[in-house]
Write a protein that holds these residues in place. Structure first.
Motif, PDB file in Angstrom:
ATOM      1  N   ALA A 150     -17.650 -26.318 -80.039  1.00  0.00           N
ATOM      2  CA  ALA A 150     -17.798 -26.268 -78.586  1.00  0.00           C
ATOM      3  C   ALA A 150     -18.243 -24.863 -78.199  1.00  0.00           C
ATOM      4  CB  ALA A 150     -16.474 -26.591 -77.901  1.00  0.00           C
ATOM      5  N   LEU A 151     -19.079 -24.791 -77.193  1.00  0.00           N
ATOM      6  CA  LEU A 151     -19.472 -23.496 -76.632  1.00  0.00           C
ATOM      7  C   LEU A 151     -18.474 -23.113 -75.557  1.00  0.00           C
ATOM      8  CD1 LEU A 151     -23.306 -24.064 -76.175  1.00  0.00           C
ATOM      9  CD2 LEU A 151     -22.170 -22.746 -77.958  1.00  0.00           C
ATOM     10  N   PRO A 170      -8.123 -21.805 -69.476  1.00  0.00           N
ATOM     11  CA  PRO A 170      -7.540 -20.789 -68.602  1.00  0.00           C
ATOM     12  C   PRO A 170      -8.533 -19.704 -68.183  1.00  0.00           C
ATOM     13  CG  PRO A 170      -6.758 -20.526 -70.840  1.00  0.00           C
ATOM     14  CD  PRO A 170      -7.590 -21.787 -70.809  1.00  0.00           C
ATOM     15  N   THR A 171      -9.407 -19.286 -69.091  1.00  0.00           N
ATOM     16  CA  THR A 171     -10.360 -18.225 -68.741  1.00  0.00           C
ATOM     17  C   THR A 171     -11.784 -18.586 -69.087  1.00  0.00           C
ATOM     18  OG1 THR A 171     -10.005 -17.152 -70.876  1.00  0.00           O
ATOM     19  CG2 THR A 171      -8.649 -16.396 -69.040  1.00  0.00           C
ATOM     20  N   THR A 172     -11.972 -19.672 -69.836  1.00  0.00           N
ATOM     21  CA  THR A 172     -13.308 -20.098 -70.233  1.00  0.00           C
ATOM     22  C   THR A 172     -13.452 -21.599 -69.999  1.00  0.00           C
ATOM     23  OG1 THR A 172     -12.593 -20.515 -72.496  1.00  0.00           O
ATOM     24  CG2 THR A 172     -13.526 -18.333 -72.029  1.00  0.00           C
ATOM     25  N   VAL A 173     -14.698 -22.069 -70.001  1.00  0.00           N
ATOM     26  CA  VAL A 173     -14.986 -23.494 -69.864  1.00  0.00           C
ATOM     27  C   VAL A 173     -15.590 -23.973 -71.182  1.00  0.00           C
ATOM     28  CG1 VAL A 173     -16.284 -25.229 -68.571  1.00  0.00           C
ATOM     29  CG2 VAL A 173     -15.408 -23.199 -67.387  1.00  0.00           C
ATOM     30  N   PRO A 174     -14.823 -24.735 -71.985  1.00  0.00           N
ATOM     31  CA  PRO A 174     -15.362 -25.258 -73.236  1.00  0.00           C
ATOM     32  C   PRO A 174     -16.311 -26.428 -72.950  1.00  0.00           C
ATOM     33  CG  PRO A 174     -12.944 -25.271 -73.229  1.00  0.00           C
ATOM     34  CD  PRO A 174     -13.401 -25.000 -71.848  1.00  0.00           C
ATOM     35  N   VAL A 175     -17.430 -26.488 -73.671  1.00  0.00           N
ATOM     36  CA  VAL A 175     -18.432 -27.534 -73.502  1.00  0.00           C
ATOM     37  C   VAL A 175     -18.862 -28.003 -74.886  1.00  0.00           C
ATOM     38  CG1 VAL A 175     -20.717 -28.083 -72.561  1.00  0.00           C
ATOM     39  CG2 VAL A 175     -19.271 -26.431 -71.390  1.00  0.00           C
TER      40      VAL A 175
END
Length: 68
Positions: A46-47, A31-36
């Motif tokens: 995950a970052l 929703p507000t971040t992109v997990p990688v």
């Protein structure tokens, strides 16, 4: 950074990851971040990138400013 216990779902391999080269990333919608995360270590951490940070990272890769 988050752990696998965070409940993030919907992981998919990045279109920029290279086949069998062993340098694959997976991303998930957030929703507000992109997990990688590293696709070889799916149970690892995950970052989390801000949307703007992820866009800046992808732009730098596409422009050749970041190389593996």
């Amino acid at each position: 950074m988050v752990t696998t216990e965070s409940g993030i779902t919907g992981w998919y391999k990045s279109s920029y990851s290279g086949g069998d080269q062993g340098e694959c990333l997976e991303v998930a919608p957030g929703p507000t971040t992109v997990p990688v995360r590293d696709s070889k270590t799916t149970d690892g951490p995950a970052l989390l990138f801000s949307a703007g940070g992820w866009t800046a990272f992808l732009t730098a890769v596409k422009e050749g400013r970041i190389k593996g």
